[in-house]
Design a protein around this motif. Structure first.
Motif, mmCIF file in Angstrom:
data_model
loop_
_atom_site.group_PDB
_atom_site.id
_atom_site.type_symbol
_atom_site.label_atom_id
_atom_site.label_comp_id
_atom_site.label_asym_id
_atom_site.label_seq_id
_atom_site.Cartn_x
_atom_site.Cartn_y
_atom_site.Cartn_z
ATOM 1 N N ASP A 223 0.861 -1.180 0.000
ATOM 2 C CA ASP A 223 0.000 0.000 0.000
ATOM 3 C C ASP A 223 0.898 1.229 0.000
ATOM 4 N N THR A 224 1.008 1.904 -1.134
ATOM 5 C CA THR A 224 1.944 3.022 -1.257
ATOM 6 C C THR A 224 1.614 4.173 -0.318
ATOM 7 N N SER A 225 0.363 4.275 0.105
ATOM 8 C CA SER A 225 -0.020 5.363 1.011
ATOM 9 C C SER A 225 0.604 5.190 2.392
ATOM 10 N N LYS A 226 1.136 3.998 2.684
ATOM 11 C CA LYS A 226 1.728 3.721 3.985
ATOM 12 C C LYS A 226 3.249 3.766 3.970
ATOM 13 N N TRP A 227 3.831 4.089 2.817
ATOM 14 C CA TRP A 227 5.286 4.084 2.724
ATOM 15 C C TRP A 227 5.945 5.194 3.521
ATOM 16 N N LYS A 233 9.176 -2.194 3.334
ATOM 17 C CA LYS A 233 8.886 -1.903 1.932
ATOM 18 C C LYS A 233 9.610 -2.912 1.040
ATOM 19 N N ARG A 255 7.714 1.380 -8.458
ATOM 20 C CA ARG A 255 6.917 2.434 -7.824
ATOM 21 C C ARG A 255 7.635 2.961 -6.581
ATOM 22 N N GLU A 256 8.272 2.072 -5.850
ATOM 23 C CA GLU A 256 9.000 2.525 -4.669
ATOM 24 C C GLU A 256 10.221 3.356 -5.061
ATOM 25 N N TYR A 259 9.050 6.658 -5.852
ATOM 26 C CA TYR A 259 8.652 7.301 -4.595
ATOM 27 C C TYR A 259 9.879 7.845 -3.863
ATOM 28 N N SER A 263 10.283 11.736 -2.864
ATOM 29 C CA SER A 263 10.075 12.054 -1.445
ATOM 30 C C SER A 263 11.289 12.676 -0.770
#
Length: 313
Positions: A223-227, A233, A255-256, A259, A263
């Motif tokens: 769940d990317t919203s929890k990264w 991860k 995707r990570e 991110y 970020s």
């Protein structure tokens, strides 16, 4: 495909030189500026005690100067990362001296938290807890067993003990339960070293491999919203395209990586995803220092990861 820009890389480099400890600067130089292993070892030696173990805030969340199994394993992991293999080096021999002393160990392995942690500033998870040690010790015990099996004399008492501990750890997988913060990573390292050493005659490596594969895949936060929160991860297990876990996880890993690039803080590095919680107020100055030290470590690991996937300009 996104890439970390040359400007971003330079901003990270400058941040490291302005904020990091001598050890992390030596690591940065080794990985990105053709620095030497000797410089890394010299910086690492500053944290090793006379008993051969490591303490002295080498693990930034524990300010206990005394040697602990976890902080010693933290040093071992850094040696593994730079592929240091000289078992006759004083640092390695010191680690063996600490392990062989039996300090902070029991029949199942080595303790995760130790009593003297409570005497110094620390994150709450380093508070000594005998009940938590029953499962949190899995990762520490697996990691130190790997070190022993890799470097110790096969006729030594400590080598035989490592074999016994490895067997007990594998037996625990037959009864699902808590594996602790480091457990899955510990089992993964144990699986890898046993295969590397060709020990299929001593262990059920097929069972170990299939179980570890499931544990790893189940542990990845997808769940990317929890990264932005603390958790495992994909990159905690997939460090390069050669990873056995990369196939089937290519999309989530990409995707990570994107991110990670997105970020990073402006003109700086990445924040950490944890805090000392209730101990933030108890030890505000120490936590602020710890946070900065960790940010250097995290930055180095993220830039290494991006480089492994050819995502740096």
């Amino acid at each position: 495909m996104k890439k970390l820009s040359k400007q971003a890389f330079e901003e990270i480099r400058i941040w490291i030189y302005r904020n990091a400890r001598q050890f992390e600067i030596a690591l940065w130089q080794y990985y990105f500026e053709k620095g030497s292993k000797e410089t890394v070892l010299s910086a690492l030696l500053l944290y090793q005690n006379d008993d051969g173990g490591f303490g002295n805030t080498f693990e930034p969340d524990s300010w206990n100067p005394n040697s602990s199994p976890y902080t010693t394993l933290h040093a071992v992991s850094k040696l593994n990362d730079i592929s240091f293999m000289d078992k006759n080096h004083p640092i390695i021999q010191g680690i063996f001296r600490f392990i062989e002393s039996g300090m902070h160990s029991d029949d199942d392995g080595w303790l995760f938290s130790i009593p003297t942690n409570d005497d110094y500033p620390h994150a709450p998870w380093w508070t000594y807890d005998s009940e938590a040690n029953k499962y949190e010790n899995i990762g520490v015990s697996a990691g130190l067993a790997c070190f022993i099996l890799k470097f110790a004399d096969k006729d030594s008492i400590i080598y035989q003990r490592a074999l016994t501990i490895a067997n007990r750890l594998i037996d625990r997988l037959h009864t699902p339960g808590k594996y602790g913060e480091m457990g899955v990573g510990g089992y993964l390292a144990l699986k890898d070293i046993l295969f590397q050493l060709g020990m299929a005659d001593k262990f059920d490596l097929e069972f170990l491999s299939s179980t570890v594969k499931k544990l790893v895949n189940d542990s990845m936060e997808r769940d990317t919203s929890k990264w932005g929160l603390y958790g495992k991860k994909p990159s905690d297990f997939i460090k390069s395209p050669d990873s056995e876990f990369y196939r089937g996880n290519e999309e989530i890993l990409q995707r990570e990586l994107n991110y990670i690039i997105d970020s990073r803080t402006k003109n700086g590095v990445w924040g950490i995803t944890w805090s000392w919680f209730e101990n933030n107020e108890k030890y505000p100055k120490e936590y602020a220092i710890s946070e900065n030290w960790w940010k250097a470590d995290v930055a180095i690991e993220k830039v290494r990861l991006l480089r492994n996937f050819d995502m740096i300009e």
